[in-house]
Design a protein around this motif. Structure first.
Motif, PDB file in Angstrom:
ATOM      1  N   LEU A 191       0.988  -1.144  -0.069  1.00  0.00           N
ATOM      2  CA  LEU A 191       0.061  -0.206  -0.268  1.00  0.00           C
ATOM      3  C   LEU A 191       0.920   1.092   0.102  1.00  0.00           C
ATOM      4  CD1 LEU A 191      -2.631  -1.010   2.674  1.00  0.00           C
ATOM      5  CD2 LEU A 191      -2.750  -1.431   0.129  1.00  0.00           C
ATOM      6  N   LEU A 192       0.674   2.096  -0.899  1.00  0.00           N
ATOM      7  CA  LEU A 192       1.573   3.236  -1.151  1.00  0.00           C
ATOM      8  C   LEU A 192       0.821   4.637  -1.103  1.00  0.00           C
ATOM      9  CD1 LEU A 192       3.656   1.736  -4.174  1.00  0.00           C
ATOM     10  CD2 LEU A 192       4.441   2.183  -1.670  1.00  0.00           C
ATOM     11  N   ASP A 193       1.481   5.630  -0.660  1.00  0.00           N
ATOM     12  CA  ASP A 193       0.870   7.017  -0.556  1.00  0.00           C
ATOM     13  C   ASP A 193       2.036   7.885  -1.003  1.00  0.00           C
ATOM     14  OD1 ASP A 193      -0.474   9.222  -0.197  1.00  0.00           O
ATOM     15  OD2 ASP A 193      -1.109   8.838   1.727  1.00  0.00           O
ATOM     16  N   GLY A 194       2.008   8.424  -1.908  1.00  0.00           N
ATOM     17  CA  GLY A 194       3.080   9.509  -2.286  1.00  0.00           C
ATOM     18  C   GLY A 194       4.608   8.845  -2.227  1.00  0.00           C
ATOM     19  N   GLY A 195       4.643   7.754  -2.701  1.00  0.00           N
ATOM     20  CA  GLY A 195       5.888   7.039  -2.877  1.00  0.00           C
ATOM     21  C   GLY A 195       6.334   6.405  -1.518  1.00  0.00           C
ATOM     22  N   ARG A 196       5.396   6.403  -0.407  1.00  0.00           N
ATOM     23  CA  ARG A 196       5.839   5.813   0.825  1.00  0.00           C
ATOM     24  C   ARG A 196       5.122   4.851   1.051  1.00  0.00           C
ATOM     25  NH1 ARG A 196       5.481   5.157   6.333  1.00  0.00           N
ATOM     26  NH2 ARG A 196       7.013   5.988   7.562  1.00  0.00           N
ATOM     27  N   LEU A 197       5.553   3.702   1.773  1.00  0.00           N
ATOM     28  CA  LEU A 197       4.867   2.520   2.171  1.00  0.00           C
ATOM     29  C   LEU A 197       3.939   2.562   3.414  1.00  0.00           C
ATOM     30  CD1 LEU A 197       4.680  -0.608   1.503  1.00  0.00           C
ATOM     31  CD2 LEU A 197       6.419  -1.137   3.098  1.00  0.00           C
ATOM     32  N   THR A 198       2.570   2.419   3.107  1.00  0.00           N
ATOM     33  CA  THR A 198       1.655   2.844   4.081  1.00  0.00           C
ATOM     34  C   THR A 198       0.697   1.608   4.700  1.00  0.00           C
ATOM     35  OG1 THR A 198       0.102   3.488   2.400  1.00  0.00           O
ATOM     36  CG2 THR A 198       1.457   5.257   3.506  1.00  0.00           C
ATOM     37  N   GLY A 199       1.503   0.345   4.409  1.00  0.00           N
ATOM     38  CA  GLY A 199       0.632  -0.955   4.748  1.00  0.00           C
ATOM     39  C   GLY A 199       1.036  -1.841   3.810  1.00  0.00           C
ATOM     40  N   VAL A 200       0.226  -2.888   3.803  1.00  0.00           N
ATOM     41  CA  VAL A 200       0.326  -4.132   2.785  1.00  0.00           C
ATOM     42  C   VAL A 200      -1.129  -4.880   2.320  1.00  0.00           C
ATOM     43  CG1 VAL A 200       2.604  -4.922   3.858  1.00  0.00           C
ATOM     44  CG2 VAL A 200       0.521  -5.492   4.750  1.00  0.00           C
ATOM     45  N   SER A 201      -1.021  -5.143   1.143  1.00  0.00           N
ATOM     46  CA  SER A 201      -2.232  -5.927   0.776  1.00  0.00           C
ATOM     47  C   SER A 201      -1.784  -7.375   0.964  1.00  0.00           C
ATOM     48  CB  SER A 201      -2.378  -5.847  -0.734  1.00  0.00           C
ATOM     49  OG  SER A 201      -1.319  -5.953  -1.868  1.00  0.00           O
ATOM     50  N   PRO A 208      -3.497  -1.400   6.592  1.00  0.00           N
ATOM     51  CA  PRO A 208      -2.755  -0.200   6.737  1.00  0.00           C
ATOM     52  C   PRO A 208      -1.831  -0.142   7.891  1.00  0.00           C
ATOM     53  CG  PRO A 208      -5.165   0.231   6.307  1.00  0.00           C
ATOM     54  CD  PRO A 208      -4.883  -1.342   6.966  1.00  0.00           C
ATOM     55  N   ALA A 209      -0.632   0.549   7.715  1.00  0.00           N
ATOM     56  CA  ALA A 209       0.212   0.727   8.653  1.00  0.00           C
ATOM     57  C   ALA A 209       1.015   2.029   8.619  1.00  0.00           C
ATOM     58  CB  ALA A 209       0.949  -0.703   8.868  1.00  0.00           C
ATOM     59  N   GLY A 210       1.712   2.292   9.834  1.00  0.00           N
ATOM     60  CA  GLY A 210       2.687   3.379   9.584  1.00  0.00           C
ATOM     61  C   GLY A 210       3.892   2.878   9.065  1.00  0.00           C
ATOM     62  N   ASP A 211       4.551   1.851   9.539  1.00  0.00           N
ATOM     63  CA  ASP A 211       5.559   1.013   9.128  1.00  0.00           C
ATOM     64  C   ASP A 211       5.369  -0.289   9.016  1.00  0.00           C
ATOM     65  OD1 ASP A 211       8.009   3.467   8.938  1.00  0.00           O
ATOM     66  OD2 ASP A 211       6.942   3.591  11.032  1.00  0.00           O
ATOM     67  N   VAL A 212       6.488  -0.894   8.006  1.00  0.00           N
ATOM     68  CA  VAL A 212       6.104  -2.323   7.824  1.00  0.00           C
ATOM     69  C   VAL A 212       7.648  -2.948   7.971  1.00  0.00           C
ATOM     70  CG1 VAL A 212       5.837  -4.124   5.936  1.00  0.00           C
ATOM     71  CG2 VAL A 212       4.289  -2.148   5.845  1.00  0.00           C
ATOM     72  N   GLY A 342      17.132  -2.528  10.151  1.00  0.00           N
ATOM     73  CA  GLY A 342      16.786  -1.181   9.753  1.00  0.00           C
ATOM     74  C   GLY A 342      16.119  -0.834   8.743  1.00  0.00           C
ATOM     75  N   ALA A 343      16.007   0.572   8.473  1.00  0.00           N
ATOM     76  CA  ALA A 343      15.203   0.909   7.150  1.00  0.00           C
ATOM     77  C   ALA A 343      15.774   0.738   5.883  1.00  0.00           C
ATOM     78  CB  ALA A 343      15.043   2.515   7.487  1.00  0.00           C
ATOM     79  N   ASP A 344      15.057   0.569   4.788  1.00  0.00           N
ATOM     80  CA  ASP A 344      15.169   0.308   3.514  1.00  0.00           C
ATOM     81  C   ASP A 344      15.813   1.565   3.046  1.00  0.00           C
ATOM     82  OD1 ASP A 344      14.476   0.611   0.676  1.00  0.00           O
ATOM     83  OD2 ASP A 344      14.595  -1.637   0.943  1.00  0.00           O
ATOM     84  N   PRO A 345      16.810   1.706   2.420  1.00  0.00           N
ATOM     85  CA  PRO A 345      17.463   3.206   1.887  1.00  0.00           C
ATOM     86  C   PRO A 345      16.663   3.445   0.812  1.00  0.00           C
ATOM     87  CG  PRO A 345      18.812   1.350   0.976  1.00  0.00           C
ATOM     88  CD  PRO A 345      17.750   0.386   1.990  1.00  0.00           C
ATOM     89  N   ALA A 346      15.700   3.069   0.233  1.00  0.00           N
ATOM     90  CA  ALA A 346      15.071   3.627  -0.921  1.00  0.00           C
ATOM     91  C   ALA A 346      13.515   3.670  -0.647  1.00  0.00           C
ATOM     92  CB  ALA A 346      15.367   2.748  -2.269  1.00  0.00           C
ATOM     93  N   LEU A 347      12.767   2.968   0.123  1.00  0.00           N
ATOM     94  CA  LEU A 347      11.297   3.042   0.059  1.00  0.00           C
ATOM     95  C   LEU A 347      10.998   3.322   1.606  1.00  0.00           C
ATOM     96  CD1 LEU A 347       8.584   2.567  -0.968  1.00  0.00           C
ATOM     97  CD2 LEU A 347       8.730   0.134  -0.542  1.00  0.00           C
ATOM     98  N   ALA A 348      10.550   4.708   1.861  1.00  0.00           N
ATOM     99  CA  ALA A 348      10.300   4.785   3.024  1.00  0.00           C
ATOM    100  C   ALA A 348       9.083   4.349   3.663  1.00  0.00           C
ATOM    101  CB  ALA A 348       9.830   6.548   3.100  1.00  0.00           C
ATOM    102  N   GLY A 349       9.157   3.896   5.152  1.00  0.00           N
ATOM    103  CA  GLY A 349       8.360   3.118   5.712  1.00  0.00           C
ATOM    104  C   GLY A 349       8.612   1.534   5.722  1.00  0.00           C
ATOM    105  N   LEU A 350       9.725   1.030   4.862  1.00  0.00           N
ATOM    106  CA  LEU A 350      10.150  -0.082   4.857  1.00  0.00           C
ATOM    107  C   LEU A 350      11.213  -0.405   5.830  1.00  0.00           C
ATOM    108  CD1 LEU A 350       9.653  -3.164   3.975  1.00  0.00           C
ATOM    109  CD2 LEU A 350      10.908  -2.312   1.784  1.00  0.00           C
TER     110      LEU A 350
END
Length: 411
Positions: A191-201, A208-212, A342-350
């Motif tokens: 689930l994406l919003d403006g290039g940010r990961l906002t959950g999973v299908s 929906p989630a703030g982070d995955v 830690g955080a994915d360097p390319a996809l925010a929220g992952l």
């Protein structure tokens, strides 16, 4: 405190993909820090890699560096957790069977002894208890050792837990802190919003989630691709022999001097070493093997035979012992032999918590704490940079990197 995502409507602050022991440790650390956590797994909890390991909590197989630092923190955390979980969950919940049995590394040649001494000396300089023993002293600890053993190093800090019980206990504790665990739910996309990961299908609808957090062990590379990212984690198959129950004759975790080299090898070919230990149920677990064959789950008799021969070379009495069953599992292998936390360097929220290969059980508590610290803004117990998803060793393998064989780098 719950994570502030700027008013985004979320079901959870954090979705964790994977209900094995690493995902369970992350869920507990996050939930107890106040985050709303949902754990998803396509199968049953702790039914994949965590169910096919030996529950090792080791410093003896780790040279100085980032993995050893994480292991030392985790060993202390496991000793604390054994009591914390027992108090929290009560006597009706199965014990995690934490046993500070210690490890014994043995060698049968002069060259092997020289190498073991050098390795142990470096570990001592990094804070590990590593006590060199004569053959006689080694037999005082393990009277049934083969006569060909010429020396050993004792590692009193090595320990063991029952991995499924430990994972289930961590999940139960996370639930008590408000986490939700959903099994039989497979992640199918982002689930994406403006290039940010906002959950999973998922196969059971959107979450929906703030982070995955991807904590799916050797399947983490596939989950990362489904979410639009990349991670070079690959499965590394291992097999275990289980003997019939007997009176306890093996008191420590005992392995030969080839084990460390096998764990650090980058080769895909079969490698075996003797790893032998008793369980509280009276069986003896015999390993280990390592080979990269994808997710091929066929048992190979020749692998089991090599493991048996190596074990008998350390404990000759095992030649007369019956084997009750065998099993295999897949370790999450990373090319540079360090987990990704830690955080994915390319996809925010992952975020990632994976790639521990055969050390996931031992490193789980420190991994959960380190992931929670990074996600929630706490001070970490160890420097997180060596485990970063964007570290140079992994960036060099990333598709599109200069002089990179893209296909060879993919899991």
């Amino acid at each position: 405190m719950p994570v502030d995502r700027g008013g985004v409507d979320v079901t959870a602050d954090v979705v964790i993909v994977g209900a094995g022991i690493v995902g369970a440790a992350c869920a507990r650390s996050l939930a107890r820090a106040g985050a709303r956590v949902t754990v998803l797994d396509r199968g049953a909890a702790a039914s994949a890699t965590s169910a096919h390991g030996e529950g090792n909590l080791l410093v003896s197989d780790k040279g100085p560096g980032a993995e050893l630092e994480l292991a030392r923190v985790s060993l202390r955390r496991w000793a604390e957790l054994a009591g914390e979980l027992a108090d929290e969950l009560g006597p009706r919940f199965p014990s995690v069977e934490h046993e500070a049995k210690g490890g014994l590394v043995v060698v049968t040649s002069g060259d092997g002894l020289d190498g073991l001494r050098t390795f142990a000396s470096a570990q001592r300089a990094a804070g590990v208890e590593a006590v060199e023993l004569t053959p006689g002293q080694a037999r005082e600890l393990e009277p049934d050792l083969a006569p060909g053993v010429v020396g050993a190093v004792h590692y009193p800090q090595d320990a063991q837990v029952q991995p499924v019980a430990a994972a289930e206990a961590l999940l139960a504790s996370a639930r008590r802190a408000g986490a939700v665990v959903r099994t039989g739910v497979e992640v199918t996309g982002p689930l994406l919003d403006g290039g940010r990961l906002t959950g999973v299908s998922t196969t059971q609808g959107d979450v929906p989630a703030g982070d995955v957090v991807v904590a799916a062990g050797p399947w983490s590379g596939d989950v990362a691709r489904r979410l639009g990212s990349w991670l070079p984690v690959r499965p590394r198959r291992g097999m275990v022999l289980v003997t019939t129950p007997m009176r306890q004759r093996i008191r420590h975790k005992v392995y030969d001097g080839d084990y460390f080299a096998a764990t650090q090898s980058a080769g895909a070919e079969l490698q075996t070493s003797a790893v032998v230990e008793s369980t509280q149920g009276g069986t003896v677990l015999i390993g280990s093997s390592r080979e990269q064959v994808g997710f091929d789950d066929r048992l190979r008799a020749e692998v089991l035979a090599q493991m048996a021969r190596r074990a008998v070379a350390v404990f000759p009495f095992l030649a007369r012992t019956g084997v009750m069953r065998t099993y295999l599992g897949f370790r999450p292998y990373m090319p540079d032999h360090l987990p990704v936390i830690g955080a994915d360097p390319a996809l925010a929220g992952l975020w990632f918590a994976t790639g521990h290969e055969g050390a996931g059980v031992g490193l789980a508590p420190a991994t959960g704490d380190l992931l929670a610290a990074a996600l929630l803004g706490f001070a970490p117990a160890v420097d997180p940079r060596p485990y970063a998803a964007g570290r140079p060793a992994l960036d060099a393998l990333r598709p599109g990197a200069p002089e990179n064989d893209h296909e060879g780098a993919r899991p």
